[in-house]
Design an enzyme around this catalytic site. Structure first.
Site, PDB file in Angstrom:
ATOM      1  N   GLU A  87       4.584   4.672  -3.087  1.00 14.08           N
ATOM      2  CA  GLU A  87       4.442   4.126  -1.730  1.00 14.08           C
ATOM      3  C   GLU A  87       4.726   5.191  -0.684  1.00 14.08           C
ATOM      4  O   GLU A  87       5.570   6.064  -0.892  1.00 14.08           O
ATOM      5  CB  GLU A  87       5.435   2.965  -1.527  1.00 14.08           C
ATOM      6  CG  GLU A  87       4.801   1.587  -1.528  1.00 14.08           C
ATOM      7  CD  GLU A  87       3.932   1.273  -0.319  1.00 14.08           C
ATOM      8  OE1 GLU A  87       3.302   2.182   0.255  1.00 14.08           O
ATOM      9  OE2 GLU A  87       3.872   0.097   0.049  1.00 14.08           O
ATOM     10  N   ASP A  88       4.039   5.090   0.437  1.00 11.12           N
ATOM     11  CA  ASP A  88       4.296   6.021   1.536  1.00 11.12           C
ATOM     12  C   ASP A  88       5.635   5.721   2.209  1.00 11.12           C
ATOM     13  O   ASP A  88       6.477   6.592   2.372  1.00 11.12           O
ATOM     14  CB  ASP A  88       3.152   5.964   2.564  1.00 11.12           C
ATOM     15  CG  ASP A  88       2.756   4.541   2.958  1.00 11.12           C
ATOM     16  OD1 ASP A  88       3.404   3.568   2.518  1.00 11.12           O
ATOM     17  OD2 ASP A  88       1.769   4.401   3.709  1.00 11.12           O
ATOM     18  N   ASP A  91       9.626  -0.249   4.514  1.00  7.87           N
ATOM     19  CA  ASP A  91      10.204  -0.656   5.793  1.00  7.87           C
ATOM     20  C   ASP A  91      11.029  -1.924   5.535  1.00  7.87           C
ATOM     21  O   ASP A  91      12.139  -1.844   5.030  1.00  7.87           O
ATOM     22  CB  ASP A  91       9.026  -0.859   6.754  1.00  7.87           C
ATOM     23  CG  ASP A  91       9.425  -1.217   8.169  1.00  7.87           C
ATOM     24  OD1 ASP A  91      10.611  -1.135   8.490  1.00  7.87           O
ATOM     25  OD2 ASP A  91       8.542  -1.584   8.963  1.00  7.87           O
ATOM     26  N   PHE A 140       8.978   4.417  14.448  1.00  9.76           N
ATOM     27  CA  PHE A 140       7.613   4.333  13.937  1.00  9.76           C
ATOM     28  C   PHE A 140       7.134   5.753  13.660  1.00  9.76           C
ATOM     29  O   PHE A 140       7.149   6.609  14.553  1.00  9.76           O
ATOM     30  CB  PHE A 140       6.695   3.644  14.942  1.00  9.76           C
ATOM     31  CG  PHE A 140       5.354   3.320  14.350  1.00  9.76           C
ATOM     32  CD1 PHE A 140       5.207   2.239  13.499  1.00  9.76           C
ATOM     33  CD2 PHE A 140       4.253   4.115  14.622  1.00  9.76           C
ATOM     34  CE1 PHE A 140       3.975   1.951  12.920  1.00  9.76           C
ATOM     35  CE2 PHE A 140       3.020   3.833  14.049  1.00  9.76           C
ATOM     36  CZ  PHE A 140       2.882   2.741  13.202  1.00  9.76           C
ATOM     37  N   ARG A 153      -3.423  10.003  10.226  1.00  5.56           N
ATOM     38  CA  ARG A 153      -3.249   9.946   8.788  1.00  5.56           C
ATOM     39  C   ARG A 153      -3.358  11.326   8.132  1.00  5.56           C
ATOM     40  O   ARG A 153      -2.667  11.617   7.176  1.00  5.56           O
ATOM     41  CB  ARG A 153      -4.323   9.017   8.191  1.00  5.56           C
ATOM     42  CG  ARG A 153      -3.903   8.379   6.886  1.00  5.56           C
ATOM     43  CD  ARG A 153      -5.068   7.667   6.223  1.00  5.56           C
ATOM     44  NE  ARG A 153      -5.455   6.390   6.779  1.00  5.56           N
ATOM     45  CZ  ARG A 153      -4.764   5.261   6.658  1.00  5.56           C
ATOM     46  NH1 ARG A 153      -3.615   5.259   6.048  1.00  5.56           N
ATOM     47  NH2 ARG A 153      -5.209   4.136   7.167  1.00  5.56           N
TER      48      ARG A 153
HETATM   49  P1  5GP Z   1       7.136  -3.398   4.768  1.00  8.94           P
HETATM   50  O1  5GP Z   1       6.510  -4.551   4.080  1.00  8.94           O
HETATM   51  O2  5GP Z   1       8.088  -2.591   3.901  1.00  8.94           O
HETATM   52  O3  5GP Z   1       7.793  -3.806   6.059  1.00  8.94           O
HETATM   53  O4  5GP Z   1       5.959  -2.497   5.294  1.00  8.94           O
HETATM   54  C1  5GP Z   1       5.387  -1.520   4.567  1.00  8.94           C
HETATM   55  C2  5GP Z   1       4.098  -1.045   5.187  1.00  8.94           C
HETATM   56  O5  5GP Z   1       4.110  -1.103   6.625  1.00  8.94           O
HETATM   57  C3  5GP Z   1       3.903   0.403   4.836  1.00  8.94           C
HETATM   58  O6  5GP Z   1       3.244   0.549   3.599  1.00  8.94           O
HETATM   59  C4  5GP Z   1       3.093   0.912   6.023  1.00  8.94           C
HETATM   60  O7  5GP Z   1       1.739   0.640   5.806  1.00  8.94           O
HETATM   61  C5  5GP Z   1       3.586   0.072   7.184  1.00  8.94           C
HETATM   62  N1  5GP Z   1       4.647   0.770   7.950  1.00  8.94           N
HETATM   63  C6  5GP Z   1       5.973   0.490   7.944  1.00  8.94           C
HETATM   64  N2  5GP Z   1       6.648   1.333   8.743  1.00  8.94           N
HETATM   65  C7  5GP Z   1       5.722   2.185   9.257  1.00  8.94           C
HETATM   66  C8  5GP Z   1       5.812   3.307  10.162  1.00  8.94           C
HETATM   67  O8  5GP Z   1       6.872   3.722  10.655  1.00  8.94           O
HETATM   68  N3  5GP Z   1       4.630   3.936  10.457  1.00  8.94           N
HETATM   69  C9  5GP Z   1       3.428   3.537   9.941  1.00  8.94           C
HETATM   70  N4  5GP Z   1       2.346   4.234  10.304  1.00  8.94           N
HETATM   71  N5  5GP Z   1       3.320   2.486   9.097  1.00  8.94           N
HETATM   72  C10 5GP Z   1       4.449   1.825   8.756  1.00  8.94           C
END
Ligand code: 5GP
Length: 182
Positions: A87-88, A91, A140, A153
């Protein structure tokens, strides 16, 4: 800027070394499209083992809702296999919790997470991240796979963006972050 290209390289090489020593008997790396693609490409080139690679695409119903569905599934049968989800960024953890649940139902031998960025302060769903690259704050972030409205990206660094500014103008940081021809 938050993480330079050099620091990203160091972090990715460290994760590759950890994966290489943990999975000498083989591993299936499942990357979540699209944000993880740059990370995955660098990660697998730094491995000293031969991984099997597959992709998963999900679509979310709304930011932070945790309601997601799989729109492109993996092709590999992961039953009994060692699986690492790549995973990138993690959050709230809601997306990952859903994806892990889906993969766990298929009976992998083991299932772990390798996340480049860990935004731990915002975690709602408790998750054990076995392999993590960098911790980031409640900000963010953009670049190295992470986009806003399709921009940023393909940057080879990670930068912090202001969401208010981006909502007003998604291209707000384009001139500053993309170096023009020299
Ligand atoms: P989660 O379900 O953990 O809240 O969200 C995960 C997804 O939200 C990540 O895979 C990504 O696509 C997006 N996301 C969460 N935080 C960020 C951020 O700081 N920047 C960006 N560009 N995408 C984010």
């Amino acid at each position: 800027m938050l993480i330079t290209k050099e620091n990203l390289g160091d972090g990715v090489r460290r994760l590759a070394a950890e994966l290489s020593s943990a999975y000498q008997d083989g591993v299936v790396l499942v990357a979540v499209l699209k944000g993880s693609v740059l990370f995955l490409a660098d990660l697998i080139r730094a491995l000293t083992i031969v991984p099997e690679v597959d992709f998963l695409a999900i679509s979310s119903y709304g930011e932070g809702s945790g309601r997601v569905r799989i729109v492109k599934d993996i092709d590999v049968d992961i039953a009994g296999r060692h699986v690492v989800l790549v995973e990138d960024i993690v959050d709230t953890g809601l997306t990952l919790t859903y994806v892990l649940g889906e993969l766990a139902r298929r009976g992998p031998g083991s299932l772990e997470v390798c996340a480049l960025l860990d935004k731990a302060a915002r975690r709602i769903a408790p998750l054990a991240l076995r392999f993590t690259g960098f911790r980031v704050g409640d900000e963010f972030v953009l670049g190295y796979g992470l986009d806003y409205a399709g921009y940023y990206r393909n940057l080879d660094l990670v930068a912090v963006g202001d969401l208010g500014t981006l909502r007003e103008d998604p291209r707000a940081y384009v001139d500053g972050l993309y170096a023009g021809p020299s």
